[in-house]
Design a protein around this motif. Structure first.
Motif, PDB file in Angstrom:
ATOM      1  N   ASP A 133       0.809  -1.227   0.000  1.00 59.11           N
ATOM      2  CA  ASP A 133       0.000   0.000   0.000  1.00 59.11           C
ATOM      3  C   ASP A 133       0.841   1.276   0.000  1.00 59.11           C
ATOM      4  OD1 ASP A 133      -2.522  -1.073  -0.111  1.00 59.11           O
ATOM      5  OD2 ASP A 133      -2.829  -1.079   2.061  1.00 59.11           O
ATOM      6  N   VAL A 134       1.983   1.245   0.704  1.00 61.13           N
ATOM      7  CA  VAL A 134       2.724   2.498   0.897  1.00 61.13           C
ATOM      8  C   VAL A 134       3.909   2.661  -0.040  1.00 61.13           C
ATOM      9  CG1 VAL A 134       2.089   2.586   3.351  1.00 61.13           C
ATOM     10  CG2 VAL A 134       4.320   1.631   2.692  1.00 61.13           C
ATOM     11  N   LYS A 135       4.323   1.573  -0.722  1.00 58.73           N
ATOM     12  CA  LYS A 135       5.637   1.647  -1.373  1.00 58.73           C
ATOM     13  C   LYS A 135       5.720   2.743  -2.434  1.00 58.73           C
ATOM     14  CE  LYS A 135       4.743  -2.224  -4.523  1.00 58.73           C
ATOM     15  NZ  LYS A 135       4.992  -3.654  -4.728  1.00 58.73           N
ATOM     16  N   GLU A 136       4.619   2.983  -3.136  1.00 57.20           N
ATOM     17  CA  GLU A 136       4.663   3.969  -4.220  1.00 57.20           C
ATOM     18  C   GLU A 136       5.047   5.363  -3.716  1.00 57.20           C
ATOM     19  OE1 GLU A 136       1.684   5.739  -7.642  1.00 57.20           O
ATOM     20  OE2 GLU A 136       1.078   3.936  -6.526  1.00 57.20           O
ATOM     21  N   ASN A 137       4.537   5.721  -2.508  1.00 60.78           N
ATOM     22  CA  ASN A 137       4.775   7.071  -1.993  1.00 60.78           C
ATOM     23  C   ASN A 137       5.690   7.126  -0.770  1.00 60.78           C
ATOM     24  OD1 ASN A 137       2.999   8.439  -3.897  1.00 60.78           O
ATOM     25  ND2 ASN A 137       1.338   7.384  -2.822  1.00 60.78           N
ATOM     26  N   ALA A 138       6.260   5.962  -0.401  1.00 57.19           N
ATOM     27  CA  ALA A 138       7.049   5.924   0.834  1.00 57.19           C
ATOM     28  C   ALA A 138       8.214   6.911   0.799  1.00 57.19           C
ATOM     29  CB  ALA A 138       7.575   4.499   1.074  1.00 57.19           C
ATOM     30  N   ASP A 139       8.831   7.078  -0.363  1.00 58.51           N
ATOM     31  CA  ASP A 139       9.991   7.972  -0.431  1.00 58.51           C
ATOM     32  C   ASP A 139       9.607   9.442  -0.259  1.00 58.51           C
ATOM     33  OD1 ASP A 139      11.518   5.765  -0.714  1.00 58.51           O
ATOM     34  OD2 ASP A 139      12.052   6.077  -2.815  1.00 58.51           O
ATOM     35  N   THR A 140       8.321   9.755  -0.381  1.00 54.81           N
ATOM     36  CA  THR A 140       7.907  11.137  -0.094  1.00 54.81           C
ATOM     37  C   THR A 140       7.856  11.379   1.411  1.00 54.81           C
ATOM     38  OG1 THR A 140       5.516  10.671   0.041  1.00 54.81           O
ATOM     39  CG2 THR A 140       6.423  11.137  -2.154  1.00 54.81           C
ATOM     40  N   VAL A 141       7.791  10.298   2.183  1.00 56.49           N
ATOM     41  CA  VAL A 141       7.779  10.439   3.649  1.00 56.49           C
ATOM     42  C   VAL A 141       9.219  10.555   4.141  1.00 56.49           C
ATOM     43  CG1 VAL A 141       7.034   9.390   5.822  1.00 56.49           C
ATOM     44  CG2 VAL A 141       5.629   9.107   3.762  1.00 56.49           C
ATOM     45  N   ILE A 142      10.049   9.594   3.746  1.00 62.63           N
ATOM     46  CA  ILE A 142      11.474   9.610   4.082  1.00 62.63           C
ATOM     47  C   ILE A 142      12.223   9.105   2.847  1.00 62.63           C
ATOM     48  CG2 ILE A 142      13.290   8.674   5.578  1.00 62.63           C
ATOM     49  CD1 ILE A 142      10.997   8.078   7.641  1.00 62.63           C
ATOM     50  N   PRO A 143      13.150   9.896   2.299  1.00 65.43           N
ATOM     51  CA  PRO A 143      13.864   9.448   1.097  1.00 65.43           C
ATOM     52  C   PRO A 143      14.554   8.098   1.325  1.00 65.43           C
ATOM     53  CG  PRO A 143      14.300  11.771   1.524  1.00 65.43           C
ATOM     54  CD  PRO A 143      13.531  11.241   2.717  1.00 65.43           C
ATOM     55  N   GLY A 144      14.387   7.176   0.392  1.00 68.20           N
ATOM     56  CA  GLY A 144      15.013   5.858   0.491  1.00 68.20           C
ATOM     57  C   GLY A 144      14.210   4.848   1.297  1.00 68.20           C
ATOM     58  N   LEU A 145      13.054   5.288   1.832  1.00 70.14           N
ATOM     59  CA  LEU A 145      12.287   4.418   2.726  1.00 70.14           C
ATOM     60  C   LEU A 145      11.790   3.161   2.017  1.00 70.14           C
ATOM     61  CD1 LEU A 145      11.144   4.087   5.580  1.00 70.14           C
ATOM     62  CD2 LEU A 145       9.123   5.377   4.862  1.00 70.14           C
ATOM     63  N   LYS A 146      11.371   3.308   0.758  1.00 70.85           N
ATOM     64  CA  LYS A 146      10.819   2.169   0.022  1.00 70.85           C
ATOM     65  C   LYS A 146      11.811   1.002  -0.009  1.00 70.85           C
ATOM     66  CE  LYS A 146       9.412   0.714  -4.553  1.00 70.85           C
ATOM     67  NZ  LYS A 146       9.403   1.013  -5.978  1.00 70.85           N
ATOM     68  N   ASP A 147      13.041   1.281  -0.420  1.00 73.48           N
ATOM     69  CA  ASP A 147      14.029   0.200  -0.528  1.00 73.48           C
ATOM     70  C   ASP A 147      14.428  -0.337   0.841  1.00 73.48           C
ATOM     71  OD1 ASP A 147      13.945   0.454  -3.210  1.00 73.48           O
ATOM     72  OD2 ASP A 147      15.855   1.535  -3.402  1.00 73.48           O
ATOM     73  N   GLU A 148      14.483   0.565   1.817  1.00 74.56           N
ATOM     74  CA  GLU A 148      14.897   0.141   3.155  1.00 74.56           C
ATOM     75  C   GLU A 148      13.869  -0.831   3.744  1.00 74.56           C
ATOM     76  OE1 GLU A 148      16.543   3.329   5.382  1.00 74.56           O
ATOM     77  OE2 GLU A 148      17.025   2.047   7.099  1.00 74.56           O
ATOM     78  N   ILE A 149      12.595  -0.528   3.558  1.00 72.99           N
ATOM     79  CA  ILE A 149      11.552  -1.445   4.055  1.00 72.99           C
ATOM     80  C   ILE A 149      11.600  -2.768   3.283  1.00 72.99           C
ATOM     81  CG2 ILE A 149       9.066  -1.831   4.297  1.00 72.99           C
ATOM     82  CD1 ILE A 149       8.691   1.149   4.767  1.00 72.99           C
ATOM     83  N   TRP A 166       0.617   8.401   7.803  1.00 73.05           N
ATOM     84  CA  TRP A 166       1.189   9.656   7.310  1.00 73.05           C
ATOM     85  C   TRP A 166       0.653   9.961   5.906  1.00 73.05           C
ATOM     86  CZ3 TRP A 166       4.409  12.569  10.391  1.00 73.05           C
ATOM     87  CH2 TRP A 166       5.039  13.657   9.796  1.00 73.05           C
ATOM     88  N   LEU A 167       0.593   8.900   5.091  1.00 71.92           N
ATOM     89  CA  LEU A 167       0.166   9.078   3.700  1.00 71.92           C
ATOM     90  C   LEU A 167      -1.352   9.158   3.550  1.00 71.92           C
ATOM     91  CD1 LEU A 167       2.647   6.570   2.009  1.00 71.92           C
ATOM     92  CD2 LEU A 167       2.672   9.067   1.781  1.00 71.92           C
TER      93      LEU A 167
END
Lengths: 322, 322
Positions: A154-170, A284-285
């Motif tokens: 659900d969040v991966k598309e916009n995760a990097d708008t919350v914290i840069p790099g978050l998508k890959d880190e998760i 957050w999103l």
């Protein structure tokens, strides 16, 4: 904080009249919890909390939560007790929502719990695990590995708008946990959300636990890991070994942890950190700017996750002297 | 509803300890009023409301409001009573805000008051006016003609975005009121905001009044006009003559209105409608979407204003049989 659903006088008076608790004398929306609408109700016989369950709680799960509170209270654990109406029901409907009236629990939640409070929490967490051991109902943990994967989708598309790099880190963390997640540890009823706002204190002693709406059946040590994250980090993200020690020593006086549970703690703590990182990122999103909710910071849990990623053995938590 | 200012445990505990009211046992943010932060506080000695005054209240006015509550309570009017701390003070500071601890008033505000409640309101409004007669302090009404003009200047640029044509309609009404506004009527302390949410009932009897933070010295009949607007219109904007009659008859049993006051009622009701039309328009244009406040509908008060504009004599309110 939250009061979502508005209840009219007429609805409320007839609702209260269906309980044997005297006449209504006061009714105030309160800022407790972020998931449901809560009202403080005074009647001739005392104080109660009226909870209207909002969309995040599945109605099918409510009998589990309400029966669990009754079960725990019957075993001496201090927690809100659902009140039975004149027909014996605890789960009702009000203003189009599932609703329950529960007893009022005295006490204050602490914003900055100290060492003695971490000890109190450890003791009551173990008492909770013991009291739940013979609870006959079961509910799976929606927010364990498969739930995390779904949240990530659900969040991966916009995760990097919350914290840069978050998508890959998760994604990397999820892959690690899917390969290494613990199995075979003691299971039972866990609270799964025992943050400081869900533990009340009076005179520095625990006066009770609230908010059982994430309770489920899962590994008991996972509950310990949630609490390590929620109670033992300082605001600057440093891990307080003294608080950790106070919490675990008090826990083990009631229920010793097995060697396998201790060995799994770093991994469980990573999972617990990822769980709150994911839900906070999702909130957050997805939180409407008009909602009466304070959105919590996902970055706090990313820092906690990174801390646990650097831990290789539970001895790194200062558990060597265990 | 509103809880704006967050109070830490440490601040709160030392604040409560400065009063002789026992130890703190519970503390919950409540949804009461829209101007200030309110908390329900339980201690060993009972229940209290802790109010933190937010920006809309001028700190210089607080001694007037707090002394008025003490004055009214001493004359037998049921209202919250400010608690004195160990040094005798009622006005304090907490979390950087002016703050006061006041007694808890039992009762429920009614969303849809009936005829008997309008009678109860009429009686207590007159009792309030009589009890305030010898109050020694004075405070001008910020929200009378000059205040309306200032509010109009603030909103006129964007008023038509709220309701098309609103700018010109307010301008015409202001011009009318500036020419015809009442003078020479009996004056005294008025509540100035006695809406149903500020009147508590128990068993259909008034149990007390709250929220004195618009109280001021002005024409007593203006207070009656505010209540006519707030209590005697139905949700469909129709004026309920039976409620009007119940309210005024009960008022006059305590304090008969003069012929001049009766004659001025239509004009005062126009002014009272304009006052809430202006403040609601202002709030509509200026409320941060994140604020924990429900913005009230300005159109409701435009409809009430238009109703009174068509009234030529107080007899049109069904006061002919007066």
């Amino acid at each position: 904080m939250a009061v979502y659903t508005d209840v009219s006088d007429e609805e409320l008076e007839s609702f209260i009249a269906s309980y044997d608790i005297g006449a209504l004398t006061s009714f105030k929306g309160i800022a407790e919890g972020v998931e449901n609408s809560n009202y403080l109700v005074h009647t001739g016989s005392g104080r109660y909390i009226l909870t209207l369950y909002e969309k995040r709680v599945r109605p099918d799960d409510l009998p589990y939560f309400l029966a669990l509170m009754e079960h725990l209270a019957a075993r001496g654990l201090s927690c809100p007790l659902p009140v039975h109406d004149r027909e014996g029901r605890t789960l009702r409907e009000l203003a189009g929502r599932p609703a329950a009236l529960i007893s009022f629990l005295e006490g204050l939640s602490l914003r900055r719990p100290g060492i003695e409070h971490c000890a109190g929490l450890g003791q009551v967490l173990a008492q909770f695990h013991i009291a739940g051991a013979d609870f006959p109902m079961a509910r799976g943990n929606d927010l364990s590995l498969p739930g995390w994967q779904a949240l990530y989708d659900d969040v991966k598309e916009n995760a990097d708008t919350v914290i840069p790099g978050l998508k890959d880190e998760i994604a990397r963390e999820l892959a690690h946990l899917e390969t290494h997640w613990a199995t075979g540890l003691p299971v039972g009823v866990i609270h799964a959300d025992l943050f400081p706002d869900n533990v009340f204190f009076l005179d520095d002693k625990v006066s009770g636990l609230i908010d059982f709406y994430f309770a489920c059946n899962d590994m008991l040590a996972y509950d310990v890991a949630v609490c390590l994250n929620a109670w033992c980090f300082e605001p600057d993200a440093s891990f307080n070994v003294t608080k950790r020690r106070a919490m675990l020593q008090a826990y083990e006086l009631e229920r010793p942890l097995t060697e396998a549970e201790l060995a799994a703690l770093p991994l469980l703590a990573r999972g617990a950190a990822l769980r709150f990182l994911l839900t906070r990122t999702y909130d957050w999103l997805n939180t409407d700017a008009n909602a009466l909710v304070k959105t919590k910071d996902p970055a706090e849990y990313l820092r906690k996750l990174r801390f646990h990623q650097r831990v290789t053995s539970y001895r790194d938590y200062g558990l060597g002297e265990h």
